[in-house]
Every structure is written in C-alpha cells, then in structure tokens.
Scaffold this motif. Sequence first.
Motif, PDB file in Angstrom:
ATOM      1  N   CYS A 110     -18.214  18.830  10.493  1.00 40.07           N
ATOM      2  CA  CYS A 110     -18.283  17.401  10.200  1.00 40.07           C
ATOM      3  C   CYS A 110     -19.164  16.700  11.219  1.00 40.07           C
ATOM      4  N   VAL A 111     -19.933  15.781  10.722  1.00 38.93           N
ATOM      5  CA  VAL A 111     -20.707  14.905  11.587  1.00 38.93           C
ATOM      6  C   VAL A 111     -19.774  13.748  11.951  1.00 38.93           C
ATOM      7  N   GLU A 112     -19.687  13.447  13.229  1.00 39.98           N
ATOM      8  CA  GLU A 112     -18.789  12.387  13.697  1.00 39.98           C
ATOM      9  C   GLU A 112     -19.405  11.021  13.430  1.00 39.98           C
ATOM     10  N   VAL A 113     -19.447  10.661  12.159  1.00 45.75           N
ATOM     11  CA  VAL A 113     -19.942   9.363  11.736  1.00 45.75           C
ATOM     12  C   VAL A 113     -18.820   8.685  10.979  1.00 45.75           C
ATOM     13  N   PRO A 114     -18.464   7.459  11.352  1.00 48.03           N
ATOM     14  CA  PRO A 114     -17.382   6.774  10.642  1.00 48.03           C
ATOM     15  C   PRO A 114     -17.673   6.640   9.145  1.00 48.03           C
ATOM     16  N   VAL A 115     -16.623   6.801   8.364  1.00 50.86           N
ATOM     17  CA  VAL A 115     -16.723   6.642   6.913  1.00 50.86           C
ATOM     18  C   VAL A 115     -15.947   5.379   6.550  1.00 50.86           C
ATOM     19  N   ARG A 116     -16.592   4.504   5.807  1.00 47.27           N
ATOM     20  CA  ARG A 116     -15.960   3.243   5.427  1.00 47.27           C
ATOM     21  C   ARG A 116     -15.995   3.095   3.913  1.00 47.27           C
ATOM     22  N   GLY A 117     -14.981   2.440   3.418  1.00 43.46           N
ATOM     23  CA  GLY A 117     -14.910   2.151   1.996  1.00 43.46           C
ATOM     24  C   GLY A 117     -13.973   0.995   1.765  1.00 43.46           C
ATOM     25  N   GLU A 118     -13.721   0.730   0.495  1.00 44.07           N
ATOM     26  CA  GLU A 118     -12.831  -0.364   0.137  1.00 44.07           C
ATOM     27  C   GLU A 118     -12.112   0.015  -1.144  1.00 44.07           C
ATOM     28  N   LEU A 119     -10.830  -0.253  -1.171  1.00 44.16           N
ATOM     29  CA  LEU A 119     -10.022  -0.015  -2.364  1.00 44.16           C
ATOM     30  C   LEU A 119      -9.660  -1.378  -2.943  1.00 44.16           C
ATOM     31  N   GLU A 120     -10.195  -1.653  -4.106  1.00 49.26           N
ATOM     32  CA  GLU A 120      -9.961  -2.950  -4.753  1.00 49.26           C
ATOM     33  C   GLU A 120      -8.469  -3.182  -4.988  1.00 49.26           C
ATOM     34  N   GLY A 121      -8.095  -4.434  -5.116  1.00 45.85           N
ATOM     35  CA  GLY A 121      -6.707  -4.789  -5.396  1.00 45.85           C
ATOM     36  C   GLY A 121      -6.246  -4.205  -6.721  1.00 45.85           C
ATOM     37  N   VAL A 123       0.877  -1.168   0.000  1.00 48.09           N
ATOM     38  CA  VAL A 123       0.000   0.000   0.000  1.00 48.09           C
ATOM     39  C   VAL A 123       0.911   1.214   0.000  1.00 48.09           C
ATOM     40  N   GLU A 124       0.691   2.104  -0.973  1.00 48.05           N
ATOM     41  CA  GLU A 124       1.624   3.210  -1.177  1.00 48.05           C
ATOM     42  C   GLU A 124       0.865   4.531  -1.297  1.00 48.05           C
ATOM     43  N   LEU A 125       1.290   5.512  -0.503  1.00 55.58           N
ATOM     44  CA  LEU A 125       0.717   6.854  -0.572  1.00 55.58           C
ATOM     45  C   LEU A 125       1.733   7.770  -1.234  1.00 55.58           C
ATOM     46  N   THR A 157      -1.727  -4.757  -4.067  1.00 54.61           N
ATOM     47  CA  THR A 157      -1.930  -6.176  -3.787  1.00 54.61           C
ATOM     48  C   THR A 157      -3.128  -6.679  -4.587  1.00 54.61           C
ATOM     49  N   GLU A 158      -3.369  -7.957  -4.502  1.00 59.52           N
ATOM     50  CA  GLU A 158      -4.531  -8.564  -5.161  1.00 59.52           C
ATOM     51  C   GLU A 158      -5.788  -8.452  -4.295  1.00 59.52           C
ATOM     52  N   GLU A 159      -5.597  -8.245  -2.989  1.00 54.88           N
ATOM     53  CA  GLU A 159      -6.702  -8.238  -2.036  1.00 54.88           C
ATOM     54  C   GLU A 159      -7.279  -6.838  -1.858  1.00 54.88           C
ATOM     55  N   PRO A 160      -8.588  -6.719  -1.584  1.00 56.61           N
ATOM     56  CA  PRO A 160      -9.170  -5.403  -1.295  1.00 56.61           C
ATOM     57  C   PRO A 160      -8.593  -4.831  -0.001  1.00 56.61           C
TER      58      PRO A 160
END
Length: 163
Positions: free
Chosen positions: A112-123, A46-48, A76-79
């Motif tokens: 900002c509303v303090e609500v967690p933000v979730r997502g996924e970055l595909e492989g 994982v690279e920024l 990577t191949e994994e999300p």
Amino acid sequence: MSDNNRRDAAARAGNNLTRISLVFLAVAGVIVFYVGTGRISLSEPVELTANISQPNTWTETGPLSLDVTVTLANNTEEPLALETGSQCDIFRWFLTDEDQNFVQSQRGEETCVEVPVRGELEGNHTISGNYTLPLDTSRVKPGDYILFLKYWGHERREPITID
C-alpha cells in the motif's frame, strides 16, 4: 372507616387506574404511529453490519477462510465523511478467542502507498465491501471466537463459531 367511604375510595382508585391506563395506551399509540410511518428511526445514525460465512469446514491441512460482507449505513440526512490513512486501512480485522486472547490478525502482505483515502457517504445510503479472510489452521481450531472488524474507521465485533 365506614363501608361507604371504603367503596368511594375504591371507586376513585379504580377510576384513576383506568385513566392512567388510557394515557399509557395513547402514548404507546403515538410512538407506534411515528415509528411505523418512518418519522422516527430507531436505527443508529451510522451503523456497521457484517454478514460472515465459512465456505469450507475446518481440517488440519486447510485451507480455512471466512467470507465477510460489511455494510456501512449512513442513516442520517447529512453526508458522512470517510477517511483512512491508506487504501489498506479501509478494512482491517483480527480474531480472538472467547476470552479475547489474540489468535490471528490480517496479514500485511498487501503493498500500500501511504496516501490518505477520502470519500463521502451520502445521507440515507450504504456502502459495502466483500472480503475473504484466510485463517491459519495451526492457530484457529473449531470453536467459538470473536472477530473484530474495522471498515472506514467504524468498528464491530462479531461472535463466530468455526466448524
């Protein structure tokens, strides 16, 4: 030791050196082949990365800002699961001088509303964001600094020069 023994020892040493050189060349060839064909990746899992530009020159009266494009790559191949405490936490920054003394940070002007933000970055995919960082010309003068960035929980520090 006779001259014949010395010549034989020198010949054996030369033959051994040739064999070792050939082994090293073969190993290097195999490595180049696997890297060149993409079977082995030399990049981080994982690279920024960040691309930073200063659209305007520093003046005492300002304005002064930095344009920043950050890219998070999942090599990577994994999300890759992405999660932050709120939408305002997706991208954070602060600036220090070369000795890492605090100079300026992101202002908390955003609501900002303090609500967690979730997502996924595909492989083998990337996600990017473009941000403008307003700088205070009473704190930031021309010179060298370190910009600390955090994007989706991944951190990077970038040396920058303010002109």
